[in-house]
Motif scaffolding. Structure first.
Motif, PDB file in Angstrom:
ATOM      1  N   LYS A 198       1.639   0.362   4.854  1.00 37.80           N
ATOM      2  CA  LYS A 198       1.317  -0.743   5.744  1.00 37.80           C
ATOM      3  C   LYS A 198       2.533  -1.649   5.879  1.00 37.80           C
ATOM      4  N   ASP A 214       0.821  -1.199   0.000  1.00 39.39           N
ATOM      5  CA  ASP A 214       0.000   0.000   0.000  1.00 39.39           C
ATOM      6  C   ASP A 214       0.868   1.268   0.000  1.00 39.39           C
ATOM      7  N   SER A 254       1.406 -14.687   2.476  1.00 37.73           N
ATOM      8  CA  SER A 254       1.419 -14.430   1.025  1.00 37.73           C
ATOM      9  C   SER A 254       2.341 -13.265   0.695  1.00 37.73           C
ATOM     10  N   GLY A 275       0.804 -12.356   6.949  1.00 34.24           N
ATOM     11  CA  GLY A 275       1.812 -11.885   5.997  1.00 34.24           C
ATOM     12  C   GLY A 275       2.492 -13.018   5.252  1.00 34.24           C
TER      13      GLY A 275
HETATM   14  N1  LIG Z   1      -1.523  -5.364  -2.029  1.00 36.71           N
HETATM   15  C1  LIG Z   1      -1.941  -5.095  -0.785  1.00 36.71           C
HETATM   16  N2  LIG Z   1      -2.439  -3.883  -0.482  1.00 36.71           N
HETATM   17  C2  LIG Z   1      -2.861  -3.617   0.783  1.00 36.71           C
HETATM   18  N3  LIG Z   1      -2.844  -4.484   1.785  1.00 36.71           N
HETATM   19  C3  LIG Z   1      -2.365  -5.722   1.550  1.00 36.71           C
HETATM   20  C4  LIG Z   1      -1.897  -6.083   0.248  1.00 36.71           C
HETATM   21  N4  LIG Z   1      -1.491  -7.364   0.304  1.00 36.71           N
HETATM   22  C5  LIG Z   1      -1.690  -7.773   1.577  1.00 36.71           C
HETATM   23  N5  LIG Z   1      -2.197  -6.785   2.316  1.00 36.71           N
HETATM   24  C6  LIG Z   1      -2.504  -6.854   3.764  1.00 36.71           C
HETATM   25  O1  LIG Z   1      -1.371  -7.377   4.393  1.00 36.71           O
HETATM   26  C7  LIG Z   1      -1.726  -8.264   5.424  1.00 36.71           C
HETATM   27  C8  LIG Z   1      -1.100  -9.618   5.181  1.00 36.71           C
HETATM   28  O2  LIG Z   1      -1.729 -10.245   4.077  1.00 36.71           O
HETATM   29  P1  LIG Z   1      -1.249 -11.637   3.503  1.00 36.71           P
HETATM   30  O3  LIG Z   1       0.196 -11.585   3.253  1.00 36.71           O
HETATM   31  O4  LIG Z   1      -2.113 -11.944   2.338  1.00 36.71           O
HETATM   32  O5  LIG Z   1      -1.563 -12.610   4.728  1.00 36.71           O
HETATM   33  P2  LIG Z   1      -1.714 -14.181   4.765  1.00 36.71           P
HETATM   34  O6  LIG Z   1      -1.280 -14.743   3.460  1.00 36.71           O
HETATM   35  O7  LIG Z   1      -0.855 -14.590   5.901  1.00 36.71           O
HETATM   36  O8  LIG Z   1      -3.154 -14.458   5.061  1.00 36.71           O
HETATM   37  C9  LIG Z   1      -3.232  -8.281   5.451  1.00 36.71           C
HETATM   38  O9  LIG Z   1      -3.666  -7.390   6.442  1.00 36.71           O
HETATM   39  C10 LIG Z   1      -3.629  -7.809   4.089  1.00 36.71           C
HETATM   40  O10 LIG Z   1      -4.869  -7.184   4.108  1.00 36.71           O
END
Ligand SMILES: Nc1ncnc2c1ncn2[C@@H]1O[C@H](COP(=O)(O)OP(=O)(O)O)[C@@H](O)[C@H]1O
Ligand SMILES: [Mg+2]
Lengths: 248, 357
Positions: free
Chosen positions: A16, A12, A43, A41
């Motif tokens: 973030k 973002d 992914s 986090g």
């Molecule tokens: N491209 C993005 N833009 C904004 N927020 C993101 C993005 N990708 C992930 N997030 C936020 O980052 C945090 C971690 O997400 P993620 O890595 O997908 O977690 P997990 O795979 O462990 O469920 C979450 O709060 C998600 O909403």
């Protein structure tokens, strides 16, 4: 060996902070699992390792066999052997699966200065592998992942992974959407790729997959870091006790 | 209004410009000056005729006003195009070889093609003009009962060429048109199709793609008038605009009261490869019949970033990934080309364009 040292990453447009000093080593030939609650986090880590736009590294290093990965474009990392099995595989309308995959195989070979794989060899390899993974030959003619079920898409990721024979594999929730039969097929495929200097990072939410692919190490990702590590049995403990102990 | 060209002086009226509603996005008057080669002369088209197809030089301008289209471009073609050409495809004739029209490289021309009852013909129009040139072609096509026309158009002009290529197609009962157009634009290019039903049960399948780079302009305009029942129209136009190019789509279905049970679909989808490129689109339905199924759709988008990342993660370099996704986007309009070799040759041209970028 994959070496992650003090990795900080934001999404973002830097607003973030998701990864917050994560360090991890996956020696060649080992399989490590990463578990953790939704939104931890996991992914994000997978995307940072593969160089997706919008996932910005603000501090730390990542090397694969001593080479700096963070400096490379996504396609360069792929040619170095980094493969990500996506949590949500993309549909590519208008591009037949076989065309897509042959383009990928030969683009990687070209980047490594190798000879391209000819059509007959490619077809033969692909057909044999499809049979092993119980993928119907018709599916290979269809545009990649278009109209495939969730489970079919995941199997197609493993199919691509095995065709590309990568050096380091990241699997992001490959088990979600798979029934037990499909899970077994996928696990058999993954287990075949084990060893031979190949490292794997298996991201999962559930312990189930780890019954079939038994990891060398299990880590908990929480608060943007590795909060705890253990052996294969640690996954079972985590499943029964949850992640609360590792939250802030 | 001052007449800025010899052509306008001879014609006694201005060239079409943005003041005319149907030319508002394609300002010919601004694009053309006296320097444009061919503005006041006749074109010399080349014809390759399959066995059995006849041609003759038609009547001079004074006698043909009724047959040819109206408006300024038709009047220009009449004033400067000299004698027209009349092509006749006899009843029942179904040659395997195409009727080829080429070499309309500069100047004006009028061509009339009569496809008689039950005849099937493949018309191939290849437009490649002179550098700095201007061309204006007016083709009148008449499909008699049960006739079938497969029309393929490739427009591949130099970057500064101005071309107005107009076709008026009248279709009688049970006749069928399958049309595919691949256009690369130019200084100012307009590919126009006007289709009119002259009997019931008419079918038209029209696919077109425009691919623009540099500072090219391409306008795809069509007006389809249906005045008879049970007609089926399927129109799909795809545009790809890069650099500082301008794409224009104007599509109109006019469905009159008598045209019950019309099934007509119109789609225009454009892909922006650059944020300096521009696309203007005006899909229009004018419907007076009450029992019809008519739809139109229009989208403007960009390549999907997530798909691009997915492809790069597999090792496909970004430029190649973009080209693959773009080709996939365009190629669907040629799915309905029946001849495999022809479809492949169109796709080869698409790939060449993608590689040249
Ligand atoms: N491209 C993005 N833009 C904004 N927020 C993101 C993005 N990708 C992930 N997030 C936020 O980052 C945090 C971690 O997400 P993620 O890595 O997908 O977690 P997990 O795979 O462990 O469920 C979450 O709060 C998600 O909403
Ligand atoms: Mg996730």
């Amino acid at each position: 060996m994959l070496k992650i040292n003090n990795l900080h990453a934001t999404v973002d447009d830097g607003q973030k902070q998701i990864l917050n000093g994560l360090s991890l080593e996956v020696p060649a030939g080992e399989v490590h699992a990463i578990m953790g609650p939704n939104g931890a986090g996991k992914s994000t880590l997978a995307y940072v390792l593969t160089g997706r736009d919008g996932y910005d590294v603000t501090e730390g290093e990542v090397t694969l066999d001593g080479e700096d990965l963070l400096d490379m474009e996504p396609e360069e990392r792929a040619a170095k052997g980094v493969f990500l099995s996506f949590q949500y595989p993309l549909e590519i309308p208008g591009v037949p699966t076989m065309t897509f995959l042959r383009t990928a195989v030969n683009a990687q070979r070209k980047a490594r200065g190798e000879e391209p794989m000819g059509a007959p060899e490619f077809l033969k390899t692909a057909r044999a592998l499809a049979k092993e993974l119980k993928i119907k030959p018709e599916m290979l003619k269809r545009p990649l992942n278009v109209g495939f079920s969730g489970g079919e898409k995941k199997r197609m990721e493993i199919f691509q992974m095995m065709m590309l024979a990568p050096r380091f594999i990241v699997m992001d929730e490959t088990d979600s959407g798979l029934d037990v039969d499909a899970l077994r097929i996928v696990a058999d495929g993954v287990n075949k790729l084990r060893g031979a200097g190949r490292g794997m990072l298996i991201i999962t939410h559930y312990q189930r997959l780890l019954d079939y692919i038994v990891p060398d190490r299990v880590h908990v990702l929480s608060q943007g870091k590795i909060a705890a590590s253990g052996d294969a049995d640690f996954a079972k403990t985590l499943e029964s006790e949850g992640y609360d102990a590792y939250a802030a | 209004m001052p007449h800025n060209t010899t052509a306008e002086q001879r014609l006694g009226s201005p060239l079409p410009s943005k003041r005319d509603e149907v030319w508002k996005w394609t300002d010919l008057r601004r694009a053309v000056t006296d320097k444009a080669g061919g503005l006041t002369s006749a074109a010399r088209p080349k014809f390759d005729l399959p066995h059995g197809v006849k041609i003759r030089e038609g009547e001079g301008p004074e006698k043909q006003s009724k047959k040819y289209g109206h408006g300024t471009m038709a009047a220009l073609a009449k004033s400067f195009g000299g004698k027209s050409w009349e092509i006749y495809v006899p009843s029942g004739l179904r040659p395997a070889a195409p009727l080829v029209i080429s070499d309309i490289a500069r100047g004006h021309c009028r061509i009339m093609i009569m496809v008689d009852k039950g005849a099937h013909i493949h018309l191939f129009e290849h437009y490649g003009g002179e550098q700095g040139g201007f061309t204006n072609s007016d083709i009148q096509i008449h499909l008699a009962e049960g006739a079938k026309l497969t029309r393929t158009i490739i427009q591949d002009d130099p970057a500064d060429h101005c071309r107005i290529a107009n076709a008026h197609i009248a279709i009688e009962e049970g006749a069928k048109l399958t049309q595919h157009c691949l256009a690369f634009g130019g200084g100012l290019v307009r590919m126009e199709t006007n289709l009119t039903s002259e009997g019931e049960g008419v079918t038209a399948d029209m696919g077109a793609a425009y691919l623009l780079s540099g500072e090219r302009h391409c306008d795809m305009t069509s007006v389809i008038r249906l005045a008879h029942p049970n007609c089926t129209i399927d129109q799909a136009v795809k545009g790809v605009v890069d650099d500082k190019t301008r794409g224009v789509f104007q599509g109109k279905f006019l469905v009159e009261r008598a045209a019950q049970h019309t099934d007509a679909q119109m789609r225009h989808d454009a892909l922006m490869l650059s944020d300096r490129a521009q696309v203007r689109a005006k899909p229009e339905l004018e419907i007076y019949a009450d029992d019809v199924a008519c739809e139109h759709g229009n989208t403007l988008g960009q390549l999907d970033e997530t798909s691009l990342f997915y492809m790069r993660q597999r090792g496909i370099p970004i430029a190649q990934a973009r080209a693959m996704l773009t080709e996939a986007f365009v190629s669907s309009v040629f799915d309905s080309v029946e001849d495999d070799d022809l479809r492949e040759s169109l796709l080869v041209k698409v790939r060449e364009w993608l590689e040249a970028r």
